[in-house]
Design a protein around this motif. Structure first.
Motif, PDB file in Angstrom:
ATOM      1  N   ARG A  61       1.476  12.588  16.119  1.00 29.33           N
ATOM      2  CA  ARG A  61       1.259  11.165  15.872  1.00 29.33           C
ATOM      3  C   ARG A  61       2.154  10.739  14.721  1.00 29.33           C
ATOM      4  NH1 ARG A  61      -4.499   8.367  13.853  1.00 29.33           N
ATOM      5  NH2 ARG A  61      -3.723   6.218  13.785  1.00 29.33           N
ATOM      6  N   VAL A  62       2.702   9.538  14.797  1.00 30.55           N
ATOM      7  CA  VAL A  62       3.534   8.996  13.722  1.00 30.55           C
ATOM      8  C   VAL A  62       3.133   7.544  13.486  1.00 30.55           C
ATOM      9  CG1 VAL A  62       5.864   8.496  12.894  1.00 30.55           C
ATOM     10  CG2 VAL A  62       5.476  10.463  14.400  1.00 30.55           C
ATOM     11  N   GLU A  63       2.859   7.206  12.246  1.00 31.88           N
ATOM     12  CA  GLU A  63       2.587   5.823  11.858  1.00 31.88           C
ATOM     13  C   GLU A  63       3.559   5.441  10.745  1.00 31.88           C
ATOM     14  OE1 GLU A  63       0.632   3.951  13.509  1.00 31.88           O
ATOM     15  OE2 GLU A  63      -0.476   5.466  14.666  1.00 31.88           O
ATOM     16  N   THR A  64       3.986   4.180  10.750  1.00 36.65           N
ATOM     17  CA  THR A  64       4.918   3.698   9.733  1.00 36.65           C
ATOM     18  C   THR A  64       4.256   2.585   8.915  1.00 36.65           C
ATOM     19  OG1 THR A  64       5.932   2.016  11.157  1.00 36.65           O
ATOM     20  CG2 THR A  64       6.853   4.250  11.244  1.00 36.65           C
ATOM     21  N   TYR A  65       4.627   2.531   7.638  1.00 37.14           N
ATOM     22  CA  TYR A  65       4.053   1.560   6.713  1.00 37.14           C
ATOM     23  C   TYR A  65       5.181   0.996   5.852  1.00 37.14           C
ATOM     24  CZ  TYR A  65      -0.009   4.452   7.898  1.00 37.14           C
ATOM     25  OH  TYR A  65      -0.978   5.161   8.569  1.00 37.14           O
ATOM     26  N   ARG A  66       5.167  -0.304   5.655  1.00 33.61           N
ATOM     27  CA  ARG A  66       6.170  -0.903   4.772  1.00 33.61           C
ATOM     28  C   ARG A  66       5.628  -0.872   3.345  1.00 33.61           C
ATOM     29  NH1 ARG A  66       8.401  -5.018   2.089  1.00 33.61           N
ATOM     30  NH2 ARG A  66      10.635  -5.411   2.429  1.00 33.61           N
ATOM     31  N   ILE A  67       6.134   0.058   2.551  1.00 31.75           N
ATOM     32  CA  ILE A  67       5.652   0.288   1.199  1.00 31.75           C
ATOM     33  C   ILE A  67       6.841   0.296   0.232  1.00 31.75           C
ATOM     34  CG2 ILE A  67       4.399   1.845  -0.347  1.00 31.75           C
ATOM     35  CD1 ILE A  67       2.625   0.851   1.872  1.00 31.75           C
ATOM     36  N   ASP A  68       6.717  -0.443  -0.867  1.00 32.93           N
ATOM     37  CA  ASP A  68       7.679  -0.401  -1.966  1.00 32.93           C
ATOM     38  C   ASP A  68       7.064   0.466  -3.054  1.00 32.93           C
ATOM     39  OD1 ASP A  68       9.318  -0.777  -4.136  1.00 32.93           O
ATOM     40  OD2 ASP A  68       9.388  -2.965  -3.992  1.00 32.93           O
ATOM     41  N   VAL A  69       7.605   1.665  -3.268  1.00 32.39           N
ATOM     42  CA  VAL A  69       6.971   2.601  -4.193  1.00 32.39           C
ATOM     43  C   VAL A  69       7.220   2.259  -5.661  1.00 32.39           C
ATOM     44  CG1 VAL A  69       6.960   4.486  -2.524  1.00 32.39           C
ATOM     45  CG2 VAL A  69       8.886   4.254  -4.120  1.00 32.39           C
ATOM     46  N   SER A  70       7.945   1.166  -5.923  1.00 37.11           N
ATOM     47  CA  SER A  70       8.035   0.695  -7.300  1.00 37.11           C
ATOM     48  C   SER A  70       6.787  -0.099  -7.691  1.00 37.11           C
ATOM     49  CB  SER A  70       9.274  -0.169  -7.508  1.00 37.11           C
ATOM     50  OG  SER A  70       9.185  -1.394  -6.790  1.00 37.11           O
ATOM     51  N   SER A  71       5.910  -0.356  -6.713  1.00 43.86           N
ATOM     52  CA  SER A  71       4.669  -1.094  -6.949  1.00 43.86           C
ATOM     53  C   SER A  71       3.473  -0.153  -6.881  1.00 43.86           C
ATOM     54  CB  SER A  71       4.495  -2.210  -5.908  1.00 43.86           C
ATOM     55  OG  SER A  71       3.176  -2.707  -5.894  1.00 43.86           O
ATOM     56  N   GLU A  72       2.755  -0.005  -7.989  1.00 41.91           N
ATOM     57  CA  GLU A  72       1.572   0.850  -8.000  1.00 41.91           C
ATOM     58  C   GLU A  72       0.530   0.372  -6.999  1.00 41.91           C
ATOM     59  OE1 GLU A  72      -1.745   2.691 -11.136  1.00 41.91           O
ATOM     60  OE2 GLU A  72      -0.219   1.270 -11.838  1.00 41.91           O
ATOM     61  N   GLN A  73       0.341  -0.948  -6.900  1.00 45.99           N
ATOM     62  CA  GLN A  73      -0.675  -1.467  -5.994  1.00 45.99           C
ATOM     63  C   GLN A  73      -0.316  -1.201  -4.540  1.00 45.99           C
ATOM     64  OE1 GLN A  73      -3.695  -2.731  -7.155  1.00 45.99           O
ATOM     65  NE2 GLN A  73      -4.162  -2.271  -5.010  1.00 45.99           N
ATOM     66  N   GLU A  74       0.979  -1.315  -4.213  1.00 43.09           N
ATOM     67  CA  GLU A  74       1.382  -1.018  -2.831  1.00 43.09           C
ATOM     68  C   GLU A  74       1.146   0.452  -2.500  1.00 43.09           C
ATOM     69  OE1 GLU A  74       4.855  -2.510  -0.983  1.00 43.09           O
ATOM     70  OE2 GLU A  74       4.915  -4.344  -2.182  1.00 43.09           O
ATOM     71  N   ILE A  75       1.370   1.324  -3.460  1.00 44.91           N
ATOM     72  CA  ILE A  75       1.106   2.753  -3.241  1.00 44.91           C
ATOM     73  C   ILE A  75      -0.384   2.982  -2.990  1.00 44.91           C
ATOM     74  CG2 ILE A  75       1.071   5.021  -4.348  1.00 44.91           C
ATOM     75  CD1 ILE A  75       3.685   4.170  -5.786  1.00 44.91           C
ATOM     76  N   ILE A  76      -1.234   2.403  -3.833  1.00 47.24           N
ATOM     77  CA  ILE A  76      -2.681   2.565  -3.678  1.00 47.24           C
ATOM     78  C   ILE A  76      -3.145   1.998  -2.337  1.00 47.24           C
ATOM     79  CG2 ILE A  76      -4.923   1.837  -4.584  1.00 47.24           C
ATOM     80  CD1 ILE A  76      -3.594   1.933  -7.397  1.00 47.24           C
ATOM     81  N   ASP A  77      -2.662   0.802  -2.000  1.00 50.07           N
ATOM     82  CA  ASP A  77      -3.025   0.182  -0.719  1.00 50.07           C
ATOM     83  C   ASP A  77      -2.480   0.996   0.454  1.00 50.07           C
ATOM     84  OD1 ASP A  77      -4.253  -1.832  -2.151  1.00 50.07           O
ATOM     85  OD2 ASP A  77      -2.625  -3.282  -1.888  1.00 50.07           O
ATOM     86  N   GLY A  78      -1.282   1.575   0.258  1.00 47.13           N
ATOM     87  CA  GLY A  78      -0.695   2.397   1.318  1.00 47.13           C
ATOM     88  C   GLY A  78      -1.542   3.605   1.640  1.00 47.13           C
ATOM     89  N   TYR A  79      -2.074   4.249   0.610  1.00 42.94           N
ATOM     90  CA  TYR A  79      -2.964   5.380   0.855  1.00 42.94           C
ATOM     91  C   TYR A  79      -4.258   4.930   1.527  1.00 42.94           C
ATOM     92  CZ  TYR A  79      -0.242   8.972  -1.524  1.00 42.94           C
ATOM     93  OH  TYR A  79       0.723   9.884  -1.856  1.00 42.94           O
ATOM     94  N   GLY A  80      -4.733   3.739   1.159  1.00 40.51           N
ATOM     95  CA  GLY A  80      -5.927   3.223   1.821  1.00 40.51           C
ATOM     96  C   GLY A  80      -5.701   3.064   3.314  1.00 40.51           C
ATOM     97  N   ALA A  81      -4.537   2.501   3.685  1.00 42.61           N
ATOM     98  CA  ALA A  81      -4.210   2.330   5.101  1.00 42.61           C
ATOM     99  C   ALA A  81      -4.017   3.675   5.785  1.00 42.61           C
ATOM    100  CB  ALA A  81      -2.948   1.478   5.246  1.00 42.61           C
ATOM    101  N   LEU A  82      -3.347   4.597   5.106  1.00 37.86           N
ATOM    102  CA  LEU A  82      -3.127   5.933   5.681  1.00 37.86           C
ATOM    103  C   LEU A  82      -4.448   6.641   5.941  1.00 37.86           C
ATOM    104  CD1 LEU A  82      -0.490   8.489   4.395  1.00 37.86           C
ATOM    105  CD2 LEU A  82      -2.796   9.210   4.951  1.00 37.86           C
ATOM    106  N   MET A  83      -5.359   6.582   4.991  1.00 39.61           N
ATOM    107  CA  MET A  83      -6.655   7.252   5.166  1.00 39.61           C
ATOM    108  C   MET A  83      -7.476   6.588   6.262  1.00 39.61           C
ATOM    109  SD  MET A  83      -6.552   9.861   3.192  1.00 39.61           S
ATOM    110  CE  MET A  83      -8.269  10.406   3.155  1.00 39.61           C
ATOM    111  N   ASP A  84      -7.357   5.277   6.393  1.00 36.15           N
ATOM    112  CA  ASP A  84      -8.039   4.594   7.498  1.00 36.15           C
ATOM    113  C   ASP A  84      -7.507   5.079   8.843  1.00 36.15           C
ATOM    114  OD1 ASP A  84      -9.653   3.108   5.826  1.00 36.15           O
ATOM    115  OD2 ASP A  84      -8.403   1.309   5.902  1.00 36.15           O
TER     116      ASP A  84
END
Length: 262
Positions: A61-84
């Motif tokens: 399985r492969v999922e893609t996410y548009r994340i800017d890793v210069s943003s702490e909040q985007e990283i935190i939200d990205g993990y939330g989406a990944l875990m979901d």
């Protein structure tokens, strides 16, 4: 897929900058061993193309996410989406970063120093820290294990004129990884650095420039060639899989022997 030494089935690997270059090469190794993959990157079209390549190679399985890793909040939200989506994270490759752009430290504007570190150092640190939170939580729930990986470079060992921001970020991330190896070992979470030599990626400025670089630098390597993203497939599968279960705190050079040349 049949079980192999580097079996990645049932494991979820997240790669920042995973839609091209070294990141995609690392992810491809996991895909060939049947793993699940999450790509964090900013270019949606490149991520969509990478997703199809990884699925064709064997990813479960492969999922893609548009994340800017210069943003702490985007990283935190990205993990939330990944875990979901996946419910777990087993391996993280903190790989995002830009190529160094200057030939002298005097040419480097102070803003560029800070902006570069915002992705290559701070983004990598927060990506690893927040991913480790999920791994520790899983361990405390009764399933220990995980693999944190950062992308270093040979600038960990060699001085490069004008590349102080690049080298500083790599050295700091390597030190961070060593600290994480010690802190998270009790959870069976390992942490390592992969240090590439000269790798032909899109950052090299196009096909003609890649050919010129390969022709010039290739003969200087013991293996008589420069590297390519495909050279990171093996280390990706190894560090994601249980085959690397007793390796932690290490810096692994993938450099065609450049560091040991006479």
């Amino acid at each position: 897929m049949s079980k192999t030494l580097f079996d990645c089935s049932g494991k979820v690997t997240m790669v920042t900058g995973g839609n091209g270059g070294i990141g995609l090469g690392f992810a491809m190794g996991v895909a060939r061993m049947g793993g699940d993959i999450a790509i964090w990157a900013r270019n949606r079209d490149k991520s969509a193309a990478a997703r199809e390549e990884l699925l064709t190679a064997g990813a479960n399985r492969v999922e893609t996410y548009r994340i800017d890793v210069s943003s702490e909040q985007e990283i935190i939200d990205g993990y939330g989406a990944l875990m979901d989506d996946f419910g777990r994270i087993d391996c993280i490759f903190a790989n995002s970063g830009n190529a160094p752009a200057y030939s002298s430290v005097f040419d480097m504007p102070t803003d560029e120093w800070h902006n570069f570190l915002g992705v290559a150092l701070h983004g990598a640190f927060i990506t690893l820290r927040e991913g480790a939170r999920h791994m520790v939580a899983r361990s405390e729930a009764g399933e220990p294990g995980g693999s944190l990986v950062a992308c270093g470079s040979l600038s960990l060992f060699q001085g490069l004129p004008g590349k102080q921001n690049y080298a500083a970020s790599k050295a700091a991330v390597a030190a961070t990884i060593r600290c994480m190896a010690v802190e998270f070992g009790k959870y069976n979470i390992r942490a390592n650095v992969v240090a590439p030599g000269l790798i032909m990626t899109p950052m090299m400025g196009g096909e003609d420039n890649e050919k010129a670089l390969a022709a010039h630098y290739g003969p200087q390597y013991p293996l008589q060639r420069v590297g390519y993203p495909a050279d990171f497939e093996g280390i990706g599968a190894y560090l994601c899989s249980d085959a690397s279960s007793f390796m932690t705190g290490e810096t692994i050079t993938i450099d065609g022997g450049y560091m040991v040349r006479p």
